[in-house]
Motif scaffolding. Structure first.
Motif, PDB file in Angstrom:
ATOM      1  N   LEU A   1       0.853  -1.182   0.000  1.00  0.00           N
ATOM      2  CA  LEU A   1       0.000   0.000   0.000  1.00  0.00           C
ATOM      3  C   LEU A   1       0.890   1.233   0.000  1.00  0.00           C
ATOM      4  N   THR A   2       0.467   2.268  -0.700  1.00  0.00           N
ATOM      5  CA  THR A   2       1.237   3.503  -0.747  1.00  0.00           C
ATOM      6  C   THR A   2       0.291   4.690  -0.836  1.00  0.00           C
ATOM      7  N   ASP A   3       0.734   5.815  -0.286  1.00  0.00           N
ATOM      8  CA  ASP A   3      -0.045   7.045  -0.384  1.00  0.00           C
ATOM      9  C   ASP A   3       0.325   7.838  -1.624  1.00  0.00           C
ATOM     10  N   ASP A   4       1.513   7.590  -2.168  1.00  0.00           N
ATOM     11  CA  ASP A   4       1.983   8.335  -3.332  1.00  0.00           C
ATOM     12  C   ASP A   4       2.456   7.370  -4.416  1.00  0.00           C
ATOM     13  N   ALA A   5       1.559   7.040  -5.332  1.00  0.00           N
ATOM     14  CA  ALA A   5       1.891   6.095  -6.404  1.00  0.00           C
ATOM     15  C   ALA A   5       2.858   6.688  -7.412  1.00  0.00           C
ATOM     16  N   TRP A   6       2.945   8.003  -7.481  1.00  0.00           N
ATOM     17  CA  TRP A   6       3.803   8.656  -8.467  1.00  0.00           C
ATOM     18  C   TRP A   6       5.269   8.299  -8.252  1.00  0.00           C
ATOM     19  N   THR A   7       5.667   8.012  -7.026  1.00  0.00           N
ATOM     20  CA  THR A   7       7.067   7.664  -6.766  1.00  0.00           C
ATOM     21  C   THR A   7       7.417   6.281  -7.300  1.00  0.00           C
ATOM     22  N   TRP A   8       6.422   5.468  -7.603  1.00  0.00           N
ATOM     23  CA  TRP A   8       6.655   4.108  -8.082  1.00  0.00           C
ATOM     24  C   TRP A   8       6.782   4.037  -9.602  1.00  0.00           C
ATOM     25  N   LEU A   9       6.451   5.103 -10.308  1.00  0.00           N
ATOM     26  CA  LEU A   9       6.560   5.086 -11.768  1.00  0.00           C
ATOM     27  C   LEU A   9       8.023   5.056 -12.176  1.00  0.00           C
ATOM     28  N   ARG A  10       8.322   4.245 -13.173  1.00  0.00           N
ATOM     29  CA  ARG A  10       9.678   4.200 -13.717  1.00  0.00           C
ATOM     30  C   ARG A  10       9.577   4.099 -15.233  1.00  0.00           C
ATOM     31  N   GLY A  11      10.456   4.765 -15.922  1.00  0.00           N
ATOM     32  CA  GLY A  11      10.458   4.697 -17.376  1.00  0.00           C
ATOM     33  C   GLY A  11       9.569   5.747 -18.012  1.00  0.00           C
ATOM     34  N   TYR A  12       8.984   5.375 -19.143  1.00  0.00           N
ATOM     35  CA  TYR A  12       8.154   6.294 -19.918  1.00  0.00           C
ATOM     36  C   TYR A  12       6.916   5.556 -20.424  1.00  0.00           C
ATOM     37  N   PRO A  13       5.809   6.289 -20.647  1.00  0.00           N
ATOM     38  CA  PRO A  13       4.582   5.627 -21.115  1.00  0.00           C
ATOM     39  C   PRO A  13       4.690   5.247 -22.587  1.00  0.00           C
ATOM     40  N   SER A  14       4.438   3.976 -22.876  1.00  0.00           N
ATOM     41  CA  SER A  14       4.509   3.515 -24.268  1.00  0.00           C
ATOM     42  C   SER A  14       3.737   2.217 -24.435  1.00  0.00           C
ATOM     43  N   PRO A  15       2.533   2.175 -24.848  1.00  0.00           N
ATOM     44  CA  PRO A  15       1.598   3.274 -25.045  1.00  0.00           C
ATOM     45  C   PRO A  15       0.919   3.629 -23.733  1.00  0.00           C
ATOM     46  N   GLY A  16       0.495   4.846 -23.638  1.00  0.00           N
ATOM     47  CA  GLY A  16      -0.183   5.283 -22.434  1.00  0.00           C
ATOM     48  C   GLY A  16      -0.425   6.766 -22.439  1.00  0.00           C
ATOM     49  N   SER A  17      -1.091   7.246 -21.411  1.00  0.00           N
ATOM     50  CA  SER A  17      -1.400   8.661 -21.254  1.00  0.00           C
ATOM     51  C   SER A  17      -0.776   9.150 -19.966  1.00  0.00           C
ATOM     52  N   TYR A  18      -0.256  10.379 -20.010  1.00  0.00           N
ATOM     53  CA  TYR A  18       0.407  10.930 -18.834  1.00  0.00           C
ATOM     54  C   TYR A  18       0.185  12.434 -18.779  1.00  0.00           C
ATOM     55  N   VAL A  19      -0.413  12.882 -17.694  1.00  0.00           N
ATOM     56  CA  VAL A  19      -0.529  14.298 -17.390  1.00  0.00           C
ATOM     57  C   VAL A  19       0.016  14.431 -15.971  1.00  0.00           C
TER      58      VAL A  19
END
Length: 154
Positions: free
Chosen positions: A41-59
């Protein structure tokens, strides 16, 4: 909001039409229970992102949906704003090494993965209701603001 279905063999992340469009994915994400190695469980999922979206959406700070490619492996992200999230580490999954989801049922998912469930898929929220545990998200206290400074008298 993401819907999670869990049975004795698999966890299925059911995507809505808008989630499918934003993540550029045609179907749901199906994960065999044997492939799940860890759930956090985490309060901040943004810290878990790694790499770049391909394919995907990111704002930035708003949404991150789709496949995230990195040297460490591919992840599937479904993140909305700064909400409680769950990070599922996988081993042996054909597509992903990690799933990052924003859901208010993270605690229920962790608890449901520990108990034996029926053969029929059930919503994670329903499993939590049956086991008598309801995840509670504490409310944030509003910040106290300083009053504006008085203008100098000339």
């Amino acid at each position: 909001m993401v819907t999670l279905l869990l049975d004795s063999t698999q966890l299925e992340v059911v995507l809505s039409l808008s989630e499918r469009a934003l993540s550029f994915r045609k179907g749901n994400v199906v994960i065999e229970r044997s492939a799940i190695t860890r759930v956090q469980l985490t309060d901040d999922a943004w810290t878990w992102l790694r790499g770049y979206p391909s394919p995907g959406s990111y704002v930035r700070g708003v949404i991150a949906m789709g496949t995230w490619r990195s040297a460490g492996g591919d992840d599937f992200a479904l993140i909305r704003r700064r909400r409680p999230s769950v990070v599922i580490d996988l081993e042996g999954h054909p597509e992903y090494q990690r799933i990052i989801l924003t859901t208010r049922h993270g605690l229920a998912l962790v608890q449901a993965l520990r108990v034996e469930v029926d053969e029929q898929p059930a919503d994670v929220a329903e499993i939590a209701a049956e086991t008598g545990t309801t995840p509670v998200i504490p409310e944030k206290k509003p910040r106290a603001r300083k009053p504006p400074a008085a203008a100098p008298v000339v």
